[in-house]
Write a protein that holds these residues in place. Structure first.
Motif, PDB file in Angstrom:
ATOM      1  N   PRO A 194      -4.532  -9.061 -18.086  1.00  0.00           N
ATOM      2  CA  PRO A 194      -4.294  -8.873 -16.652  1.00  0.00           C
ATOM      3  C   PRO A 194      -3.981  -7.435 -16.295  1.00  0.00           C
ATOM      4  CG  PRO A 194      -2.438 -10.017 -17.670  1.00  0.00           C
ATOM      5  CD  PRO A 194      -3.532  -9.947 -18.692  1.00  0.00           C
ATOM      6  N   VAL A 195      -3.371  -6.707 -17.238  1.00  0.00           N
ATOM      7  CA  VAL A 195      -3.011  -5.319 -16.950  1.00  0.00           C
ATOM      8  C   VAL A 195      -4.236  -4.418 -16.997  1.00  0.00           C
ATOM      9  CG1 VAL A 195      -1.671  -3.349 -17.732  1.00  0.00           C
ATOM     10  CG2 VAL A 195      -0.663  -5.632 -17.762  1.00  0.00           C
ATOM     11  N   SER A 196      -5.049  -4.581 -18.051  1.00  0.00           N
ATOM     12  CA  SER A 196      -6.134  -3.638 -18.283  1.00  0.00           C
ATOM     13  C   SER A 196      -7.364  -3.917 -17.433  1.00  0.00           C
ATOM     14  CB  SER A 196      -6.544  -3.678 -19.759  1.00  0.00           C
ATOM     15  OG  SER A 196      -5.444  -3.319 -20.558  1.00  0.00           O
ATOM     16  N   TYR A 197      -7.588  -5.201 -17.090  1.00  0.00           N
ATOM     17  CA  TYR A 197      -8.867  -5.532 -16.488  1.00  0.00           C
ATOM     18  C   TYR A 197      -8.796  -6.079 -15.063  1.00  0.00           C
ATOM     19  CZ  TYR A 197     -10.332  -5.084 -21.299  1.00  0.00           C
ATOM     20  OH  TYR A 197     -10.559  -4.611 -22.559  1.00  0.00           O
ATOM     21  N   GLN A 198      -7.708  -6.754 -14.722  1.00  0.00           N
ATOM     22  CA  GLN A 198      -7.699  -7.453 -13.446  1.00  0.00           C
ATOM     23  C   GLN A 198      -6.848  -6.760 -12.388  1.00  0.00           C
ATOM     24  OE1 GLN A 198      -6.548 -11.490 -14.117  1.00  0.00           O
ATOM     25  NE2 GLN A 198      -8.261 -11.945 -15.460  1.00  0.00           N
ATOM     26  N   PHE A 199      -5.799  -6.071 -12.791  1.00  0.00           N
ATOM     27  CA  PHE A 199      -4.835  -5.574 -11.816  1.00  0.00           C
ATOM     28  C   PHE A 199      -4.690  -4.053 -11.902  1.00  0.00           C
ATOM     29  CE2 PHE A 199      -2.691  -9.783 -12.980  1.00  0.00           C
ATOM     30  CZ  PHE A 199      -3.483 -10.489 -12.087  1.00  0.00           C
ATOM     31  N   PHE A 204      -1.096  -5.045  -6.143  1.00  0.00           N
ATOM     32  CA  PHE A 204      -0.403  -5.242  -7.413  1.00  0.00           C
ATOM     33  C   PHE A 204       0.673  -4.184  -7.634  1.00  0.00           C
ATOM     34  CE2 PHE A 204      -4.752  -6.811  -7.833  1.00  0.00           C
ATOM     35  CZ  PHE A 204      -4.493  -8.152  -8.081  1.00  0.00           C
ATOM     36  N   ASP A 205       1.702  -4.589  -8.390  1.00  0.00           N
ATOM     37  CA  ASP A 205       2.792  -3.677  -8.723  1.00  0.00           C
ATOM     38  C   ASP A 205       2.475  -2.866  -9.967  1.00  0.00           C
ATOM     39  OD1 ASP A 205       4.838  -3.644  -6.837  1.00  0.00           O
ATOM     40  OD2 ASP A 205       5.554  -5.625  -7.440  1.00  0.00           O
ATOM     41  N   PRO A 219       1.125  -9.445  -9.100  1.00  0.00           N
ATOM     42  CA  PRO A 219       0.983  -9.374  -7.638  1.00  0.00           C
ATOM     43  C   PRO A 219       2.177  -8.693  -6.998  1.00  0.00           C
ATOM     44  CG  PRO A 219       0.318 -11.529  -8.424  1.00  0.00           C
ATOM     45  CD  PRO A 219       0.879 -10.803  -9.616  1.00  0.00           C
ATOM     46  N   ARG A 220       1.910  -7.866  -5.984  1.00  0.00           N
ATOM     47  CA  ARG A 220       2.951  -7.044  -5.392  1.00  0.00           C
ATOM     48  C   ARG A 220       4.102  -7.894  -4.869  1.00  0.00           C
ATOM     49  NH1 ARG A 220       3.477  -1.945  -4.456  1.00  0.00           N
ATOM     50  NH2 ARG A 220       1.310  -1.537  -5.033  1.00  0.00           N
ATOM     51  N   ARG A 221       5.308  -7.493  -5.270  1.00  0.00           N
ATOM     52  CA  ARG A 221       6.510  -8.188  -4.824  1.00  0.00           C
ATOM     53  C   ARG A 221       6.839  -7.773  -3.396  1.00  0.00           C
ATOM     54  NH1 ARG A 221       6.336  -6.793 -10.013  1.00  0.00           N
ATOM     55  NH2 ARG A 221       7.236  -8.151 -11.635  1.00  0.00           N
ATOM     56  N   THR A 222       7.359  -8.710  -2.625  1.00  0.00           N
ATOM     57  CA  THR A 222       7.598  -8.439  -1.208  1.00  0.00           C
ATOM     58  C   THR A 222       9.053  -8.655  -0.794  1.00  0.00           C
ATOM     59  OG1 THR A 222       6.992 -10.722  -0.668  1.00  0.00           O
ATOM     60  CG2 THR A 222       5.228  -9.068  -0.581  1.00  0.00           C
ATOM     61  N   THR A 230      11.946 -10.337  -7.518  1.00  0.00           N
ATOM     62  CA  THR A 230      11.129 -10.591  -6.320  1.00  0.00           C
ATOM     63  C   THR A 230      11.124  -9.401  -5.362  1.00  0.00           C
ATOM     64  OG1 THR A 230      12.951 -11.522  -4.986  1.00  0.00           O
ATOM     65  CG2 THR A 230      11.788 -13.043  -6.455  1.00  0.00           C
ATOM     66  N   LEU A 231      11.919  -8.355  -5.681  1.00  0.00           N
ATOM     67  CA  LEU A 231      12.084  -7.235  -4.743  1.00  0.00           C
ATOM     68  C   LEU A 231      10.934  -6.236  -4.800  1.00  0.00           C
ATOM     69  CD1 LEU A 231      15.881  -6.465  -5.275  1.00  0.00           C
ATOM     70  CD2 LEU A 231      14.838  -7.750  -3.399  1.00  0.00           C
ATOM     71  N   LYS A 232      10.696  -5.581  -3.671  1.00  0.00           N
ATOM     72  CA  LYS A 232       9.724  -4.492  -3.625  1.00  0.00           C
ATOM     73  C   LYS A 232      10.148  -3.368  -4.570  1.00  0.00           C
ATOM     74  CE  LYS A 232       8.712  -5.158   1.317  1.00  0.00           C
ATOM     75  NZ  LYS A 232       8.829  -4.544   2.657  1.00  0.00           N
ATOM     76  N   SER A 233       9.162  -2.566  -5.000  1.00  0.00           N
ATOM     77  CA  SER A 233       9.463  -1.465  -5.925  1.00  0.00           C
ATOM     78  C   SER A 233      10.182  -0.309  -5.243  1.00  0.00           C
ATOM     79  CB  SER A 233       8.173  -0.943  -6.557  1.00  0.00           C
ATOM     80  OG  SER A 233       7.524  -1.970  -7.268  1.00  0.00           O
TER      81      SER A 233
END
Length: 485
Positions: free
Chosen positions: A18-23, A30-31, A36-39, A270-273
């Motif tokens: 998931p790190v190298s190919y999808q996100f 994505f974070d 998936p990006r945390r909101t 769950t927090l934003k970066s």
């Protein structure tokens, strides 16, 4: 990042990293870790924490204050509040390691312990954490049916008089509550629980406010109970030994009321970066702790002032209040709705751990990976997974059976609080803080931290002993699965 050897292995087995190919990291979806990006924000985190904290424990605080008295009750509430805020902030700094702002993420409490204290401590933490979370879920499964029974009893007392024999079994309500939780347990993760946490947090404020309002009305009407500086008095149907046991159980009840450390890491994940997660989490800790302490002080102090040394074990289900019956019914309905949500907040880390272990052991299993989408028209409503369906259902069933066997509210609450408070709320956060900041052994700060460690350990040990004694006494007079009230 995934190593080259791992990438080659995944390609051979048809699995994409998931790190190298999808996100890709530069994607807005994505974070930095490829997920998936945390909101989450400070307010969603505060809602999750408040949902987990202000639960069944708040209802026993009038009884706990009665055992400790004005001096001991207020002091204990404030001391626990200060300790929990301090150690929760230490925990927030361990979400990323080695640097609390730019380091590698630790997704769970166990990941934090592994990164800072090593494998052995991680295993010990895992056993304690998931056993304690399960214990809290058992406590909630005991509490919710009590509120359901209280609604039935309230209506019975209203129709037949306050002296009527209104006794009902908890078992049907526990089974119904368990069935409800089986359905809700299919919510995949914390990210999709925000709506449930928000509703539950509102409910907790609502029933706490009703309890406070009823207690205040009783005080202002001149019907308040007799209170003392040191609480329940020796010699009035209570021996010195029983007074001591009760005081220790009361401390355990207060510890339970503040027990939420084991889910803080899951909430922080769950927090934003941006801004930094540890800074946002510390604000959420402060907001939720201030809110909780104000409510706890009002519930404990006003409840004690209203009932005096005869305060019931549960302020809203112990029938210190009978009228207005409809308002008491409403408060107990709010309790049930809150606990329905709080159950899921506390159970999610357990579900997550079970499923991650299964995924690690059988990564290509159809039973583990398959998802069956459920749609209404063209809209995706739900996704069903065989592992989630069977694993979570079995867990809820086992918790329900255990709760039916041990329906002793105050004693079970005190035991859970005592067992979880020291190791999870104090010991591990302090030891990780020492390791992360390389605090030298036998330095002044090190001595202060270890002193706090030892004192909290002694308090937990004494409260656990008292609650076990109380459960033993309760088992002599009640039979498992046949409890009525």
């Amino acid at each position: 990042m995934v190593s080259k050897r791992d990438e080659e292995s995944q390609k051979r087995h048809g699995v994409l990293s998931p790190v190298s190919y999808q996100f890709p990291y530069d994607s807005e979806e994505f974070d930095d870790d490829g997920k998936p990006r945390r909101t989450g924000t400070v307010w969603t985190a505060s809602a999750h924490i408040i949902t987990a904290i202000i639960g069944s424990g708040v209802l026993s605080l009038a009884w706990a204050t009665a055992q400790l008295g004005w001096l001991g009750g207020i002091s204990t509430l404030l001391i626990f509040s200060g300790i929990m805020l301090y150690t929760s902030n230490l925990l927030a700094d361990c979400y990323r390691t080695p640097d609390p702002v730019t380091g590698k993420r630790n997704y769970t409490y166990m990941d934090e312990v592994q990164a800072n204290l090593g494998r052995f401590s991680c295993i010990a933490c895992g056993i304690l954490q998931y056993a304690n979370l399960t214990g809290f879920v058992v406590g909630y499964t005991i509490t919710a049916p009590k509120s359901m029974v209280a609604v039935q009893k309230s209506n019975c007392f209203h129709k037949k008089g306050h002296m009527a024999s209104c006794m009902f079994s908890n078992n049907p309500y526990m089974i119904g509550f368990g069935v409800c939780e089986i359905f809700l347990s299919q919510i995949p993760n914390f990210h999709e629980l925000t709506w449930l946490s928000t509703i539950a947090a509102i409910m907790s404020f609502a029933y706490s406010t009703i309890g406070i309002g009823l207690a205040l009305y009783r005080i202002l009407s001149g019907n308040g109970g007799r209170t003392t500086l040191t609480g329940v008095e020796i010699g009035m149907g209570i021996s010195a030994a029983e007074k001591t046991w009760r005081m220790l159980r009361a401390i355990g009840d207060i510890a339970f009321a503040y027990g939420f450390s084991q889910i803080l890491v899951d909430i922080q994940d769950t927090l934003k970066s941006h801004p930094a997660e540890n800074k946002v989490m510390k604000k959420a800790n402060a907001i939720s702790m201030l809110t909780t302490t104000v409510f706890y002080m009002m519930c404990g102090c006003l409840g004690y002032a209203a009932f005096g040394n005869d305060a019931p074990g549960n302020m809203l289900t112990g029938f210190g209040f009978y009228e207005p019956f409809w308002l008491i019914d409403l408060a107990n309905i709010f309790i049930v709705i809150h606990i329905v949500g709080a159950y899921q907040v506390l159970a999610q880390p357990v579900y997550k751990k079970i499923e991650s272990l299964a995924t690690g052991k059988w990564p290509n299993s159809f039973f583990v990976k398959a998802e069956y989408p459920i749609r209404l028209g063209s809209k995706l409503v739900f996704s069903l997974n065989p592992l989630r369906l069977t694993g979570r259902t079995i867990y809820v069933v086992l918790v329900t059976i255990l709760s039916m066997a041990l329906p002793f509210f105050n004693d079970v609450i005190a035991l859970l609080g005592a067992l979880g408070f020291w190791p999870l709320a104090v010991y591990f956060p302090i030891q990780m803080h020492i390791a992360q900041n390389k605090i030298k052994p036998r330095s002044f700060k090190w001595f202060l931290l270890q002193l706090l460690n030892v004192l909290c350990f002694l308090v937990s040990l004494a409260a656990a002993a008292a609650s076990i004694q109380g459960i033993g006494e309760a088992l002599r007079t009640s039979k498992p699965f046949q409890f009525k009230e």
